[in-house]
Motif scaffolding. Structure first.
Motif, PDB file in Angstrom:
ATOM      1  N   GLY A  34       9.256  14.489  -7.695  1.00 42.06           N
ATOM      2  CA  GLY A  34       8.429  13.284  -7.672  1.00 42.06           C
ATOM      3  C   GLY A  34       8.951  12.302  -6.641  1.00 42.06           C
ATOM      4  O   GLY A  34       8.202  11.721  -5.851  1.00 42.06           O
ATOM      5  N   ILE A  35      10.265  12.156  -6.639  1.00 43.02           N
ATOM      6  CA  ILE A  35      10.868  11.212  -5.688  1.00 43.02           C
ATOM      7  C   ILE A  35      10.659  11.681  -4.254  1.00 43.02           C
ATOM      8  O   ILE A  35      10.257  10.917  -3.373  1.00 43.02           O
ATOM      9  CB  ILE A  35      12.371  11.045  -6.018  1.00 43.02           C
ATOM     10  N   VAL A  36      10.873  12.972  -4.024  1.00 43.85           N
ATOM     11  CA  VAL A  36      10.693  13.509  -2.668  1.00 43.85           C
ATOM     12  C   VAL A  36       9.257  13.283  -2.198  1.00 43.85           C
ATOM     13  O   VAL A  36       9.012  12.807  -1.077  1.00 43.85           O
ATOM     14  CB  VAL A  36      11.040  15.020  -2.640  1.00 43.85           C
ATOM     15  N   LEU A  37       8.294  13.584  -3.070  1.00 41.74           N
ATOM     16  CA  LEU A  37       6.891  13.428  -2.673  1.00 41.74           C
ATOM     17  C   LEU A  37       6.535  11.962  -2.448  1.00 41.74           C
ATOM     18  O   LEU A  37       5.775  11.630  -1.536  1.00 41.74           O
ATOM     19  CB  LEU A  37       5.973  14.036  -3.736  1.00 41.74           C
ATOM     20  N   ALA A  38       7.095  11.086  -3.293  1.00 43.06           N
ATOM     21  CA  ALA A  38       6.815   9.661  -3.134  1.00 43.06           C
ATOM     22  C   ALA A  38       7.337   9.171  -1.788  1.00 43.06           C
ATOM     23  O   ALA A  38       6.671   8.410  -1.068  1.00 43.06           O
ATOM     24  CB  ALA A  38       7.463   8.862  -4.267  1.00 43.06           C
ATOM     25  N   VAL A  39       8.545   9.632  -1.429  1.00 45.89           N
ATOM     26  CA  VAL A  39       9.131   9.229  -0.150  1.00 45.89           C
ATOM     27  C   VAL A  39       8.269   9.738   1.003  1.00 45.89           C
ATOM     28  O   VAL A  39       7.975   9.012   1.957  1.00 45.89           O
ATOM     29  CB  VAL A  39      10.582   9.762  -0.040  1.00 45.89           C
ATOM     30  N   LEU A  40       7.825  10.982   0.884  1.00 45.41           N
ATOM     31  CA  LEU A  40       6.990  11.542   1.945  1.00 45.41           C
ATOM     32  C   LEU A  40       5.661  10.789   2.052  1.00 45.41           C
ATOM     33  O   LEU A  40       5.192  10.468   3.149  1.00 45.41           O
ATOM     34  CB  LEU A  40       6.717  13.027   1.690  1.00 45.41           C
ATOM     35  N   ALA A  41       5.060  10.487   0.885  1.00 45.65           N
ATOM     36  CA  ALA A  41       3.768   9.806   0.902  1.00 45.65           C
ATOM     37  C   ALA A  41       3.911   8.415   1.504  1.00 45.65           C
ATOM     38  O   ALA A  41       3.103   8.000   2.347  1.00 45.65           O
ATOM     39  CB  ALA A  41       3.209   9.716  -0.515  1.00 45.65           C
ATOM     40  N   GLY A  42       4.965   7.708   1.089  1.00 44.46           N
ATOM     41  CA  GLY A  42       5.208   6.384   1.667  1.00 44.46           C
ATOM     42  C   GLY A  42       5.430   6.496   3.163  1.00 44.46           C
ATOM     43  O   GLY A  42       4.916   5.702   3.952  1.00 44.46           O
ATOM     44  N   GLY A  43       6.192   7.514   3.551  1.00 39.81           N
ATOM     45  CA  GLY A  43       6.464   7.742   4.970  1.00 39.81           C
ATOM     46  C   GLY A  43       5.182   8.005   5.749  1.00 39.81           C
ATOM     47  O   GLY A  43       5.019   7.550   6.882  1.00 39.81           O
ATOM     48  N   MET A  44       4.234   8.722   5.116  1.00 46.67           N
ATOM     49  CA  MET A  44       2.955   8.959   5.791  1.00 46.67           C
ATOM     50  C   MET A  44       2.206   7.634   5.985  1.00 46.67           C
ATOM     51  O   MET A  44       1.587   7.408   7.018  1.00 46.67           O
ATOM     52  CB  MET A  44       2.077   9.916   4.964  1.00 46.67           C
ATOM     53  N   GLY A  45       2.274   6.784   4.964  1.00 44.96           N
ATOM     54  CA  GLY A  45       1.664   5.455   5.098  1.00 44.96           C
ATOM     55  C   GLY A  45       2.297   4.706   6.256  1.00 44.96           C
ATOM     56  O   GLY A  45       1.614   4.076   7.064  1.00 44.96           O
ATOM     57  N   GLY A  78       0.819  -1.205   0.000  1.00 40.53           N
ATOM     58  CA  GLY A  78       0.000   0.000   0.000  1.00 40.53           C
ATOM     59  C   GLY A  78       0.855   1.258   0.000  1.00 40.53           C
ATOM     60  O   GLY A  78       0.564   2.236  -0.695  1.00 40.53           O
ATOM     61  N   MET A  79       1.933   1.222   0.795  1.00 37.41           N
ATOM     62  CA  MET A  79       2.813   2.387   0.856  1.00 37.41           C
ATOM     63  C   MET A  79       3.489   2.607  -0.499  1.00 37.41           C
ATOM     64  O   MET A  79       3.739   3.729  -0.919  1.00 37.41           O
ATOM     65  CB  MET A  79       3.846   2.193   1.964  1.00 37.41           C
ATOM     66  N   MET A  80       3.759   1.506  -1.182  1.00 36.02           N
ATOM     67  CA  MET A  80       4.352   1.588  -2.507  1.00 36.02           C
ATOM     68  C   MET A  80       3.363   2.215  -3.487  1.00 36.02           C
ATOM     69  O   MET A  80       3.742   3.031  -4.333  1.00 36.02           O
ATOM     70  CB  MET A  80       4.730   0.179  -2.964  1.00 36.02           C
ATOM     71  N   ILE A  81       2.089   1.849  -3.329  1.00 39.92           N
ATOM     72  CA  ILE A  81       1.061   2.420  -4.217  1.00 39.92           C
ATOM     73  C   ILE A  81       1.001   3.930  -4.019  1.00 39.92           C
ATOM     74  O   ILE A  81       0.959   4.696  -4.983  1.00 39.92           O
ATOM     75  CB  ILE A  81      -0.309   1.767  -3.927  1.00 39.92           C
ATOM     76  N   LEU A  82       1.051   4.364  -2.747  1.00 38.13           N
ATOM     77  CA  LEU A  82       1.082   5.804  -2.487  1.00 38.13           C
ATOM     78  C   LEU A  82       2.295   6.426  -3.185  1.00 38.13           C
ATOM     79  O   LEU A  82       2.210   7.505  -3.771  1.00 38.13           O
ATOM     80  CB  LEU A  82       1.141   6.075  -0.983  1.00 38.13           C
ATOM     81  N   GLY A  83       3.417   5.713  -3.120  1.00 35.28           N
ATOM     82  CA  GLY A  83       4.641   6.204  -3.764  1.00 35.28           C
ATOM     83  C   GLY A  83       4.472   6.342  -5.265  1.00 35.28           C
ATOM     84  O   GLY A  83       4.929   7.316  -5.860  1.00 35.28           O
ATOM     85  N   THR A  84       3.788   5.383  -5.893  1.00 39.05           N
ATOM     86  CA  THR A  84       3.629   5.480  -7.350  1.00 39.05           C
ATOM     87  C   THR A  84       2.806   6.710  -7.718  1.00 39.05           C
ATOM     88  O   THR A  84       3.180   7.461  -8.608  1.00 39.05           O
ATOM     89  CB  THR A  84       2.930   4.227  -7.948  1.00 39.05           C
ATOM     90  N   TRP A  85       1.720   6.905  -6.991  1.00 33.29           N
ATOM     91  CA  TRP A  85       0.861   8.031  -7.373  1.00 33.29           C
ATOM     92  C   TRP A  85       1.570   9.360  -7.157  1.00 33.29           C
ATOM     93  O   TRP A  85       1.660  10.196  -8.050  1.00 33.29           O
ATOM     94  CB  TRP A  85      -0.455   8.006  -6.588  1.00 33.29           C
ATOM     95  N   PHE A  86       2.106   9.529  -5.942  1.00 36.49           N
ATOM     96  CA  PHE A  86       2.736  10.810  -5.645  1.00 36.49           C
ATOM     97  C   PHE A  86       4.016  10.996  -6.457  1.00 36.49           C
ATOM     98  O   PHE A  86       4.355  12.113  -6.837  1.00 36.49           O
ATOM     99  CB  PHE A  86       3.006  10.949  -4.146  1.00 36.49           C
ATOM    100  N   GLY A  87       4.706   9.891  -6.722  1.00 37.96           N
ATOM    101  CA  GLY A  87       5.909   9.970  -7.535  1.00 37.96           C
ATOM    102  C   GLY A  87       5.565  10.466  -8.930  1.00 37.96           C
ATOM    103  O   GLY A  87       6.233  11.343  -9.486  1.00 37.96           O
ATOM    104  N   ALA A  88       4.488   9.920  -9.500  1.00 41.91           N
ATOM    105  CA  ALA A  88       4.094  10.310 -10.856  1.00 41.91           C
ATOM    106  C   ALA A  88       3.591  11.753 -10.872  1.00 41.91           C
ATOM    107  O   ALA A  88       4.040  12.574 -11.663  1.00 41.91           O
ATOM    108  CB  ALA A  88       3.005   9.357 -11.354  1.00 41.91           C
ATOM    109  N   TRP A  89       2.708  12.051  -9.960  1.00 39.25           N
ATOM    110  CA  TRP A  89       2.117  13.395  -9.930  1.00 39.25           C
ATOM    111  C   TRP A  89       3.209  14.444  -9.698  1.00 39.25           C
ATOM    112  O   TRP A  89       3.288  15.444 -10.398  1.00 39.25           O
ATOM    113  CB  TRP A  89       1.057  13.435  -8.825  1.00 39.25           C
TER     114      TRP A  89
END
Lengths: 506, 415
Positions: free
Chosen positions: B92-103, B71-82
Motif C-alpha cells: 500500500g505504501i509503495v503504491l501510494a508513493v508511486l501514485a503521488g509521484g505520478m501526480g 491532490g497528490m495526497m488524495i491519490l496517496g490515500t486511495w492507492f495506499g488503501a487499495w
C-alpha cells in the motif's frame, strides 16, 4: 604567438534578423581583446556562440588551434573557456563557496560535497591570481565589485584559460573599474587570455591589446589601441558621427517646479532609505543625482512619484503640496516617469504598443473617451510617438517584447514627453541601449528642458550625468552629501564623492 | 539568536510551549493538554503534515510551487488503501508513493516542460485527483468486500513499536521499564508534563512515523551537504546560474517535483493507515496538503522548521480529535490568547505597531471567549486548528524568505 580563439565566417540568424553575418575573429593567446559595438551589433550573440549557449548556423570555431563545436556551456568549460556574465549568475542566498563550486563540486562517497577540498582549491585559485574573498559570505552581502570577483573566481576555479567578460564595467563605479583592470592585467600576466565586451571607449583604449569592432553583425575592423582615438572607434561603431550628451546653454528659470523638503523614507523594518533630503528643481533645469546604486536614489524617485510612502517631509509640485496624493493624481498633475527597469515598471511586454503608450496616461486625453479606452485615439497617439521619436516597429499593434531595448526605451520616452510633463523623473534613461538610441534620448531631454521641463536625472553613466545636468548632487547612504558643478567636476572626482572617499569641503 | 543551533532553539521553543500548556491546565484542572495521548495524537496528525511539508520543500527548493500537494495526497490515500487491502500494508505504501509521484510528474510536465503557471497546474491537480479516485472507487472499491464508492474496507497497518526503556517497550519478550511513564506519574511540575508528552511520542509509533521523522535530518543532509542538494537548490534560487554551469535545470526540477509528489503520496498512505483512520474515506485529507504548505512556510523552507510547523499545527488537530466534550479545545483557546499576547509584546518591541495591535485584539477576543464559555461547540473544535494555522501564518510569514526563484517560470536561455 598562437591563436587562442579563431572564428571564421560565423553566421547566426534569428527570425527576422541576422545577428552575426560571417564574423571573423582572431584572439591571440595571452592578450586582452576587446569587442566593441552598439547594442544589437551582435556582440552578445557572438559570445554566446563561443560559450556554447547558442549554435552558429555557419562557420568554424577553433580553440587553441583545434576545431570545436560546442552544444552546451559545459563543453566550452571543458575546452578552457569561462564566461563572466554581465548580469551576475549568482544566487544571493547561497554562500560564495556554494556559488563558486556549483557545477564543479568536489565530492566524496554518496555525492557528499567535499567542502574542505573545495575550500582549499578556492583559496589556491584566489592566491594564484591575487583575488581574495571570504568563502562563507552570502553573496547578497557583497558589493557589486566583489560579486564580479566571485564570478571571475568561479571561472578560474574551473581551470579556464580563456575568459569572456560581458560588459564587465557596466555595473561598476570608476574606482571599481580600476580594480577590475588591475585584476585583468594580473590575469593576463598569469597567462590567461581575456576577451571582453564593452562600449565605453576610453576603457577599451586603456586596457585592450587588440580591439575588434562589430556593426550590424559584421566585423568592420580590428585595430590596436595606439592606432586609433576614441572618436575613431565611435565612428567605426556607429558608422557616422559621435553624439555627446553635452548641453550648450543654460535654460534654467526662476520658477521652482519640484521642491522636496526634508524627505524621510524608511522601509518596513524602519531602516532609513532616504535621509532628510531637500532640493528644488526649477523649470528648464536638470538636476542629476550621482550615487552608487542602492544608496537611496531609486527610493527617492519612488517617493516623488508616490509609489513609496513617505515617513515625513514634504514634496511640492509647482508650489502645490503633493506629498499625500495618490500616484495617478500626481501623474495627471504633470509628473513624467522613465523607470529604471523598463521591463518591470515601464511596459507590459505582451501587450501591443498602443496599450503601452497609454500606460500612466490612461485617464487622460487622447487615450480615453468617457469611462472607456479610446482605441483610435490611443493608436493615433502611438503612431505619432512612433514617428516623432523614431520607434522602429512595423506598426503599433506589435507586442512590446518584439522591440529591441533601444526602441522600447524610445517608446517610453516618447510616451512621457508627448504628455508634456512639468517634472520628469528619469531613472537611468539610457541604460542598456545603443549609442544611436542614447543620442536620441539625450536630444529629447534637452529639447524638453529648453521648453521648461524640470528633470530629476539618475544615472550610473557619469558622462551622461555630467553632460546633461545643470546641477549634480551626490547621494550616499540616503543622504545628499555633496553638490557639484558639472562644468568643473571630473568623473573621477564624482566617483570619489559617490563612494565617500571624498567629502565636500565646507 | 542566530548563533544558537537550530535544534536547540526549537527545543527551547518546545519547552516554553509545554510550560504554557501546563500552566493553562492548572487553571482548568485537567491534564488533557499534556497527556501522553495528546502528544501521540499530535504526532499522528503531524506526520502527514510533515511529509507534505517536506514534499513542498523539495518542489519549492527546486523553484516549483506545489499547491497540488493536496491532490497528490488524495491519490496517496486511495492507492495506499487499495494496495494495503489487496496486496498488504507495505505494498500500500509503495503504491501510494508511486501514485503521488505520478501526480508530481504531471505537475512537473505542466510547469517545467510547458511553463504552465504553477498555481493553475496545482489547482488543476487538486480538482483532478478526487475525480480520478472517485472513478477508481466506483470501478474497483465497490467490488471489494466491505468497500463502496466512497470508502474502502478496513486498511491493515504496517505495525507499531514502542521505544524500550524510555517508553516501556518490549525487548524480545521482556517488558522494559517505562522511564517517562514513571516520571509522568510523579506529577512534578513541568518535568512530568514533558515526560508525559515524550512518552506519547515513544509509545506505539507507526514505522511510517519513524520514517517520516528520520527523513527530517536526511533531507537536511541531502539538500545542504550533497552535490545533488546544491544543484537542486540553485534551481530554486537562480536557475540561470545553474544552467550557465552546465546543470540540467529541467531535470532537477523534475526530480524535485516528483519527490514532492511521492512524499505527499506517503502522507496519504499514512492517513488511511490504522494509526489515523484505518480506512479510505472520500474527502478525508481535509486540506492537510495545504497545511503542509503552511508548515513549509512557517519553517522558512527548512526541514527542521517544517517539523516544527508540523508539530505545532498537528497539536490542535490532535487535541480536537480526542476532545469529545470540547473542554480541551476550550483550554486551547487560552493557550492561543497567551500566544497572541506574546506575539503582541514581541511585535511591540520591534515597533511593528500594526502587528502588535492586531495580535492584542485577537488575543483579547480569545481571552474573552475563554472566560465567557466552559466548553467549545463541536463545530469550533473542528475549525479552531485551521484558525490557529491562519493566525500563525499571518504573524510569521512576513519575515520569512522563500527561495528567490520560487514559483517563477523558467525557460532555458531566458534571463
Amino acid at each position: 604567438m598562437a591563436q587562442a580563439i579563431e572564428l571564421i565566417g560565423i553566421t547566426k540568424r534569428f527570425p527576422g534578423v541576422v545577428a552575426n553575418d560571417s564574423v571573423n575573429l582572431s584572439v591571440e593567446e595571452g592578450e586582452i581583446h576587446a569587442i566593441c559595438g552598439e547594442n544589437g551589433a551582435g556582440k552578445s550573440t557572438l559570445m554566446k556562440i563561443l560559450y556554447g549557449m547558442q549554435q552558429p548556423d555557419a562557420g568554424t570555431m577553433k580553440v587553441d588551434g583545434r576545431e570545436v563545436r560546442f552544444t552546451s556551456p559545459s563543453q566550452a568549460i571543458d575546452a578552457g573557456i569561462g564566461m563572466v556574465h554581465q548580469h551576475f549568475m549568482l544566487a544571493d542566498q547561497l554562500t560564495v563557496l556554494e556559488n563558486v563550486i556549483l557545477g564543479a563540486e568536489p565530492t566524496k562517497a554518496f555525492g557528499r560535497i567535499d567542502f574542505e577540498e573545495a575550500r582549499s582549491h578556492l583559496k589556491q585559485v584566489g592566491e594564484a591570481y591575487g583575488l581574495t574573498i571570504d568563502p562563507d559570505d552570502l553573496v547578497e552581502e557583497l558589493e557589486v565589485g566583489e560579486r564580479q570577483r566571485v564570478e571571475i573566481i568561479k571561472v578560474l576555479y574551473r581551470g579556464a584559460k580563456i575568459l569572456i567578460l560581458d560588459e564587465p564595467t557596466a555595473v561598476l563605479v570608476p574606482q571599481e573599474v580600476e580594480e577590475l583592470f588591475r585584476n585583468m592585467r594580473g590575469l593576463k600576466n598569469d597567462g590567461a587570455t581575456l576577451l571582453f565586451i564593452d562600449h565605453k571607449l576610453d576603457e577599451v583604449l586603456a586596457i585592450a591589446d587588440t580591439i575588434t569592432v562589430l556593426r550590424d553583425g559584421k566585423t568592420v575592423a580590428t585595430v590596436k589601441p595606439d592606432e586609433v582615438t576614441a572618436h575613431d572607434l565611435a565612428e567605426l561603431m556607429v558608422g557616422s558621427e559621435l553624439p555627446t550628451p553635452e548641453t550648450t546653454e543654460s535654460t534654467v528659470t526662476d520658477v521652482v517646479a519640484l521642491e522636496v523638503d526634508s524627505l524621510l523614507v524608511v522601509d518596513l523594518e524602519d531602516r532609513v532609505l532616504v535621509d532628510d533630503v531637500s532640493f528644488r528643481i526649477r523649470r528648464g533645469e536638470v538636476v542629476g543625482i550621482a550615487g552608487v546604486e542602492g544608496n537611496g536614489q531609486a527610493e527617492l524617485v519612488d517617493a516623488v512619484l508616490g509609489t513609496r510612502p513617505v515617513k515625513s517631509g514634504k514634496i511640492s509640485l509647482m508650489g502645490e503640496e503633493i506629498t499625500l496624493i495618490p500616484v495617478r493624481e500626481r501623474r495627471e498633475k504633470g509628473i513624467g516617469y522613465i523607470p529604471q527597469d523598463r521591463h518591470r515598471e515601464g511596459l507590459l511586454l505582451p501587450a501591443p504598443l498602443w496599450e503601452n503608450a497609454a500606460l500612466g496616461h490612461q485617464t487622460q486625453e487622447p487615450f480615453t473617451s468617457g469611462p472607456f479606452i479610446d482605441r483610435d485615439g490611443a493608436k493615433s497617439r502611438t503612431e505619432h510617438i512612433r514617428q516623432e521619436f523614431d520607434v522602429r516597429t512595423p506598426n503599433v499593434e506589435v507586442a512590446a517584447h518584439a522591440l529591441s531595448g533601444g526602441n522600447q526605451q524610445k517608446l517610453i520616452v516618447g510616451r512621457e514627453m508627448t504628455a508634456g510633463p512639468v517634472v520628469l523623473l528619469a531613472a537611468h534613461p539610457t541604460r542598456g541601449i545603443d549609442v544611436g538610441a542614447q543620442a536620441e534620448v539625450w536630444d529629447d531631454i534637452k529639447a524638453a528642458r529648453a521648453l521648461g521641463m524640470a528633470t530629476l536625472l539618475i544615472s550610473a553613466d557619469l558622462d551622461e550625468l555630467i553632460g546633461l545636468s545643470d546641477t549634480i548632487v551626490v547621494m550616499l547612504r540616503g543622504k545628499l552629501v555633496a553638490t557639484v558643478d558639472p562644468a568643473t567636476v571630473s568623473p573621477r572626482d564624482l566617483g570619489a564623492y559617490m563612494t565617500g572617499a571624498k567629502q565636500e569641503s565646507a | 539568536m542566530a548563533k544558537i543551533p537550530a535544534w536547540l532553539r526549537w527545543s527551547l521553543y518546545a519547552a516554553v510551549g509545554v510550560l504554557v500548556l501546563t500552566t493553562v491546565q492548572g487553571f482548568d484542572d485537567t491534564d488533557s493538554l499534556t497527556a501522553a495521548g495528546s502528544s501521540q495524537s499530535m504526532l499522528r496528525w503531524a506526520v502527514p503534515i510533515l511529509l507534505a511539508g517536506l514534499g513542498g520543500l523539495f518542489a519549492e527548493r527546486a523553484g516549483v510551487v506545489n499547491i497540488g500537494l493536496e491532490g497528490m495526497m488524495i491519490l496517496g490515500t486511495w492507492f495506499g488503501a487499495w494496495g494495503a487491502v489487496v496486496y498488504g500494508p507495505w505494498w500500500g505504501i509503495v503504491l501510494a508513493v508511486l501514485a503521488g509521484g505520478m501526480g508530481g510528474l504531471l505537475h512537473a510536465i505542466a510547469t517545467v516542460t510547458f511553463g504552465v503557471d504553477h498555481i493553475i497546474s496545482g489547482v488543476a491537480i487538486n480538482i483532478l485527483a478526487p475525480g480520478i479516485t472517485r472513478f477508481l472507487s466506483s470501478e474497483i472499491l465497490t467490488t471489494l468486500e466491505g468497500g463502496s464508492i466512497t470508502q474502502s474496507p478496513r486498511v491493515p497497518g504496517v505495525g507499531t513499536f514502542t521505544v524500550p526503556i524510555f517508553g516501556g517497550g518490549n525487548i524480545g519478550t521482556w517488558q522494559s521499564p517505562d522511564f517517562f511513564g514513571w516520571i509522568a506519574a510523579r506529577e512534578w511540575f513541568l518535568v512530568s508534563d514533558i515526560a508525559s508528552l515524550a512518552k506519547g511520542l515513544m509509545t506505539r509509533i507507526s514505522w511510517v512515523s519513524l520514517i517520516a521523522l528520520l527523513l527530517v535530518p536526511f533531507v537536511a543532509w541531502l539538500l545542504w551537504r550533497t552535490r545533488f542538494g546544491l544543484r537542486l537548490r540553485i534551481c530554486g534560487e537562480r536557475p540561470q546560474a545553474g544552467e550557465a554551469q552546465g546543470i540540467n535545470v529541467y531535470r532537477y526540477k523534475y526530480i524535485g517535483v516528483v519527490i514532492s509528489g511521492a512524499l505527499s503520496g506517503l502522507a496519504g498512505a499514512f492517513i488511511v493507515s490504522p494509526e489515523l483512520s484505518g480506512i479510505y474515506l472520500e474527502g478525508q485529507t481535509t486540506g492537510r496538503g495545504f497545511i503542509g504548505l503552511a508548515a513549509l512556510i512557517f519553517g522558512n523552507w527548512r526541514p527542521l522548521g517544517v517539523l516544527g510547523g508540523a508539530l505545532l499545527f498537528g497539536y490542535p488537530f490532535g487535541i480536537g480529535l480526542r476532545d469529545l466534550d470540547g473542554s480541551a479545545s476550550h483550554s486551547l483557546i487560552l493557550v492561543n490568547a497567551i500566544g497572541l499576547g506574546a506575539v503582541a509584546i514581541w511585535a511591540a518591541t520591534r515597533r511593528k505597531r500594526g502587528d502588535a495591535a492586531l495580535a492584542l485584539a485577537l488575543g483579547l477576543v480569545a481571552a474573552g471567549w475563554y472566560l465567557l464559555s466552559d466548553t467549545l461547540p463541536d463545530v469550533w473544535i473542528n475549525i479552531l486548528p485551521f484558525v490557529i494555522v491562519l493566525i500563525v501564518l499571518i504573524f510569521f510569514a512576513q519575515r520569512l524568505r522563500m527561495p528567490a526563484a520560487d514559483g517563477l517560470r523558467y525557460r532555458r536561455g531566458e534571463h
